[in-house]
Design a protein around this motif. Sequence first.
Motif, PDB file in Angstrom:
ATOM      1  N   VAL A  26       0.905  -1.195  -0.138  1.00 19.41           N
ATOM      2  CA  VAL A  26       0.072   0.073   0.038  1.00 19.41           C
ATOM      3  C   VAL A  26       1.032   0.985  -0.050  1.00 19.41           C
ATOM      4  O   VAL A  26       0.561   2.078  -0.730  1.00 19.41           O
ATOM      5  N   ALA A  27       1.792   1.071   0.729  1.00 20.04           N
ATOM      6  CA  ALA A  27       2.854   2.395   0.909  1.00 20.04           C
ATOM      7  C   ALA A  27       3.504   2.576  -0.610  1.00 20.04           C
ATOM      8  O   ALA A  27       3.681   3.803  -1.026  1.00 20.04           O
ATOM      9  N   ALA A  28       4.116   1.417  -1.030  1.00 21.48           N
ATOM     10  CA  ALA A  28       4.661   1.669  -2.394  1.00 21.48           C
ATOM     11  C   ALA A  28       3.607   1.990  -3.540  1.00 21.48           C
ATOM     12  O   ALA A  28       3.759   2.958  -4.299  1.00 21.48           O
ATOM     13  N   ALA A  29       2.560   1.764  -3.311  1.00 19.10           N
ATOM     14  CA  ALA A  29       1.275   2.073  -4.282  1.00 19.10           C
ATOM     15  C   ALA A  29       1.024   3.679  -4.229  1.00 19.10           C
ATOM     16  O   ALA A  29       0.867   4.092  -5.357  1.00 19.10           O
ATOM     17  N   GLY A  31       3.068  -1.223  -6.821  1.00 14.83           N
ATOM     18  CA  GLY A  31       3.525  -1.367  -5.520  1.00 14.83           C
ATOM     19  C   GLY A  31       3.957  -2.579  -5.221  1.00 14.83           C
ATOM     20  O   GLY A  31       5.089  -3.058  -4.451  1.00 14.83           O
ATOM     21  N   MET A  32       3.160  -3.679  -5.534  1.00 14.84           N
ATOM     22  CA  MET A  32       3.504  -4.981  -5.344  1.00 14.84           C
ATOM     23  C   MET A  32       5.043  -5.585  -6.160  1.00 14.84           C
ATOM     24  O   MET A  32       5.772  -6.233  -5.259  1.00 14.84           O
ATOM     25  N   ALA A  33       4.979  -5.154  -7.192  1.00 14.55           N
ATOM     26  CA  ALA A  33       6.314  -5.346  -8.026  1.00 14.55           C
ATOM     27  C   ALA A  33       7.405  -4.633  -6.917  1.00 14.55           C
ATOM     28  O   ALA A  33       8.389  -5.095  -6.948  1.00 14.55           O
ATOM     29  N   ASP A  34       7.345  -3.540  -6.718  1.00 10.91           N
ATOM     30  CA  ASP A  34       8.343  -2.750  -5.730  1.00 10.91           C
ATOM     31  C   ASP A  34       8.821  -3.606  -4.587  1.00 10.91           C
ATOM     32  O   ASP A  34      10.109  -3.724  -4.430  1.00 10.91           O
ATOM     33  N   VAL A  35       7.734  -4.034  -3.889  1.00 15.22           N
ATOM     34  CA  VAL A  35       7.957  -4.831  -2.605  1.00 15.22           C
ATOM     35  C   VAL A  35       8.566  -6.157  -3.023  1.00 15.22           C
ATOM     36  O   VAL A  35       9.668  -6.325  -2.324  1.00 15.22           O
ATOM     37  N   LEU A  54      -4.212   5.492  -0.323  1.00 13.83           N
ATOM     38  CA  LEU A  54      -4.791   4.099   0.217  1.00 13.83           C
ATOM     39  C   LEU A  54      -4.306   4.237   1.610  1.00 13.83           C
ATOM     40  O   LEU A  54      -3.185   4.480   1.923  1.00 13.83           O
ATOM     41  N   VAL A  55      -5.248   3.331   2.430  1.00 19.28           N
ATOM     42  CA  VAL A  55      -4.776   3.271   3.913  1.00 19.28           C
ATOM     43  C   VAL A  55      -5.449   1.750   4.155  1.00 19.28           C
ATOM     44  O   VAL A  55      -6.332   1.485   3.777  1.00 19.28           O
ATOM     45  N   ARG A  56      -4.735   1.213   5.055  1.00 14.91           N
ATOM     46  CA  ARG A  56      -5.109  -0.241   5.514  1.00 14.91           C
ATOM     47  C   ARG A  56      -6.013   0.158   6.489  1.00 14.91           C
ATOM     48  O   ARG A  56      -6.001   0.938   7.223  1.00 14.91           O
ATOM     49  N   SER A  57      -7.096  -0.931   6.494  1.00 14.80           N
ATOM     50  CA  SER A  57      -8.328  -0.664   7.056  1.00 14.80           C
ATOM     51  C   SER A  57      -8.416  -1.939   8.143  1.00 14.80           C
ATOM     52  O   SER A  57      -8.067  -2.815   7.715  1.00 14.80           O
ATOM     53  N   ASP A  58      -8.572  -1.816   9.322  1.00 18.43           N
ATOM     54  CA  ASP A  58      -8.765  -2.697  10.464  1.00 18.43           C
ATOM     55  C   ASP A  58     -10.095  -3.444  10.294  1.00 18.43           C
ATOM     56  O   ASP A  58     -10.416  -4.258  10.958  1.00 18.43           O
ATOM     57  N   GLU A  59     -11.135  -2.616   9.531  1.00 16.57           N
ATOM     58  CA  GLU A  59     -12.458  -3.079   9.594  1.00 16.57           C
ATOM     59  C   GLU A  59     -12.555  -4.452   8.595  1.00 16.57           C
ATOM     60  O   GLU A  59     -11.754  -4.483   7.751  1.00 16.57           O
TER      61      GLU A  59
END
Length: 158
Positions: free
Chosen positions: A10-13, A76-80, A27-32
């Motif tokens: 998410v951070a890379a995206a 972002g996934m490719a970067d990670v 984008l932010v990760r949600s705990d919901e």
Amino acid sequence: MLVRRFEDVVAAANDRLLLMSDGRYELVRSDEREDVRTRRTGLSMRVVDHSTGLERDPRTLSGGETFYVSLCLALGMADVVTAEAGGMDLGTLFVDEGFGSLDPHTLDVVLAELGRLRAGGRVIGVVSHVETLKQSIADRIEVRHLADGSSTLAVRAG
């Protein structure tokens, strides 16, 4: 561990998303927990809309917005993966459709980002029927359907 990797993606995206959306979305990760087709999932996210200051469900994005958010997540996934593989680069990326849902400005921004990736050594494959996009890509393979139901390929080089 999975949550941490998801946060890294998410951070890379977001590095690209802020650019592609002209600073509007993040984008932010949600705990919901989401209920998606009766399955409970734990890796969910929200979209911060900086023009309103509110968080939104990603499912409320337009088709074009969904396209470039998805593209940013894939990049972002490719970067990670590249970072975790000791710098081993994922050199090829294919993008299949979605360009037709973009307004002209956003299409230019997305193409500029893909151009930067290409200039950095990645091979970018794009599948599209959008005429403007086809004209902006110098090296391409065109598939034409023939009246008899078969098709033909033509290679166009810059």
